[in-house]
Write a protein that holds these residues in place. Structure first.
Motif, PDB file in Angstrom:
ATOM      1  N   GLU A 255       5.379  -7.857   3.825  1.00 30.62           N
ATOM      2  CA  GLU A 255       3.974  -7.338   3.583  1.00 30.62           C
ATOM      3  C   GLU A 255       4.061  -6.238   2.665  1.00 30.62           C
ATOM      4  N   THR A 256       3.088  -6.132   1.878  1.00 28.91           N
ATOM      5  CA  THR A 256       2.808  -4.906   1.265  1.00 28.91           C
ATOM      6  C   THR A 256       1.498  -4.479   1.402  1.00 28.91           C
ATOM      7  N   TYR A 257       1.467  -3.024   1.852  1.00 27.07           N
ATOM      8  CA  TYR A 257       0.166  -2.486   2.226  1.00 27.07           C
ATOM      9  C   TYR A 257      -0.151  -1.477   1.470  1.00 27.07           C
ATOM     10  N   ASP A 258      -1.535  -1.473   1.152  1.00 22.40           N
ATOM     11  CA  ASP A 258      -2.080  -0.402   0.133  1.00 22.40           C
ATOM     12  C   ASP A 258      -2.190   1.026   0.952  1.00 22.40           C
ATOM     13  N   PHE A 262       2.988   2.968   6.796  1.00 19.71           N
ATOM     14  CA  PHE A 262       2.531   1.976   7.684  1.00 19.71           C
ATOM     15  C   PHE A 262       2.779   2.415   9.162  1.00 19.71           C
ATOM     16  N   LYS A 292       1.933   2.502  -2.192  1.00 21.18           N
ATOM     17  CA  LYS A 292       2.033   1.470  -1.405  1.00 21.18           C
ATOM     18  C   LYS A 292       3.302   1.427  -0.832  1.00 21.18           C
ATOM     19  N   SER A 294       5.826  -1.410   1.660  1.00 20.84           N
ATOM     20  CA  SER A 294       6.360  -2.603   1.962  1.00 20.84           C
ATOM     21  C   SER A 294       7.155  -2.672   3.361  1.00 20.84           C
TER      22      SER A 294
END
Length: 377
Positions: A255-258, A262, A292, A294
């Motif tokens: 998953e890649t988060y903006d 994380f 971002k 990942s």
């Protein structure tokens, strides 16, 4: 005509290929089913431009100066000491269990001597430590076992720790100090530009040819070679003559988060909640600067790529039958994780391959350089 046909472009095959090509001046062909080199250590840039490990996090650590210096020929390094937290009871605790873990969990202010006494008071003395459950409860007691080990192990292996060999839990240390590093090896670092780049440099030699997307059995009759080094699954080599060797596999969900970050550290374990065992955020490992981030979620399963040999007596008995067949093969060397049905860290495979190369050199200098097949160096 190739001097060596090497099946598998991971650490075992690539280190041997490099040594044979550059030191022994041998012509080498590497064949791999996958579309890339570097085996399970393969990394790549995802769609967001973040460097991720396709087959889960690979964190390099070793106590061997020889191994570290050897790999340093092919990469610069980024110093990195991995830290892991475990999510249990809605809180995050340091893993391996250490002084901070216990003080935080129980609201205590113990010192190292106190902690030793604390563990002794919780431990369940056992005459025979046979299983992974035995290892943990005999060291730290049943409560910490239930909070940190049992659920994680059941997910990881699909079996209760009481069914698993003691060697599984023996890999997980418990500390009496506040050292929260996951590893304590002398050398802890990540290849500065990634593992794939390191492998590219390793295999960049005029004596080395690489054939990817290819099952060696489909081309073996078209290739002239003198000697084979096999690093693939040993049961596959013998067409599963005695049946398949059991492995535990993993499914990876990326998953890649903006967002910049994380989670609080490189890896967080989830021993008791959710179907996945852990989440790893790659920017901690790589040091990459990016707006971002990942991550990868790991879901253990029984089928898929073979990652972890299942440490049960009946599986070892099956492997020994295949090992006996290996010994009958001429001019074939079986080495690496899959060919010897044993879990090794990356540095152990490099050390094993360097030792195997020395053995090959010795054999090449004898009058009869025929080799009986099995070689667990």
């Amino acid at each position: 005509m190739f001097d060596y046909l090497i099946v598998g472009a991971g650490f075992a095959g690539s280190v041997l290929a490099e040594r044979l090509a550059s030191i022994a001046n041998k012509r080498v062909l590497i064949v791999d089913k996958r579309p890339h080199i570097a085996g399970n250590a393969y990394d790549r840039y995802d769609e967001a431009g973040l460097l991720v490990h396709k087959y889960g996090p690979h964190i390099f650590h070793t106590n061997s100066a020889d191994v570290f210096n050897y790999l340093s020929q092919f990469t610069s390094w980024r110093n990195y000491q991995h830290r892991v937290l475990a999510s249990t009871d809605g809180q995050l605790f340091q893993i391996p269990i250490n002084l901070n873990t216990v003080n935080s969990m129980y609201g205590l202010q113990l010192n190292s001597q106190d902690l030793e006494v604390f563990f002794a008071s919780k431990a369940e003395p056992l005459k025979n430590v046979r299983t992974s459950e035995d290892v943990v409860v005999s060291q730290v007691g049943r409560e910490l076992y239930e909070k940190f080990f049992r659920g994680y192990t059941k997910k990881q292996w699909g079996m209760d720790p009481s069914e698993l060999n003691s060697s599984v839990a023996a890999r997980i240390p418990t500390r009496l100090n506040k050292d929260d590093r996951y590893f304590t090896d002398t050398y802890q670092a990540m290849p500065l530009h990634g593992y794939t780049n390191m492998f590219e440099n390793m295999l960049n030699h005029p004596n080395i040819s690489v054939l990817l997307n290819t099952d060696y059995k489909e081309v073996i009759n078209e290739i002239q070679y003198k000697f084979m080094i096999f690093t693939g699954p040993v049961d596959e080599y013998f067409d599963y003559q005695y049946g398949k060797l059991p492995y535990r596999s993993l499914e990876f969900k990326f998953e890649t988060y903006d967002m910049e970050r994380f989670q609080e550290t490189g890896t967080i374990n989830y021993p008791n909640d959710y179907d996945f065992t852990r989440i790893t955020e790659f920017k901690y490992l790589t040091g990459q600067k990016h707006h971002k981030t990942s991550v990868v979620y790991e879901y253990p399963k029984d089928y898929g790529d073979p990652y972890y040999p299942v440490p049960k007596p009946e599986n070892m008995e099956l492997y020994l039958r295949y090992q006996a067949l290996c010994k009958e093969e001429k001019n074939t060397l079986f080495t690496g994780r899959l060919a010897t049905y044993k879990y090794y860290n990356m540095d152990q495979i490099v050390a094993q391959s360097l030792a195997a190369f020395k053995r090959i050199l010795t054999l090449n200098n004898t009058a009869d350089n025929t080799v009986n097949g099995y070689a667990s160096i």
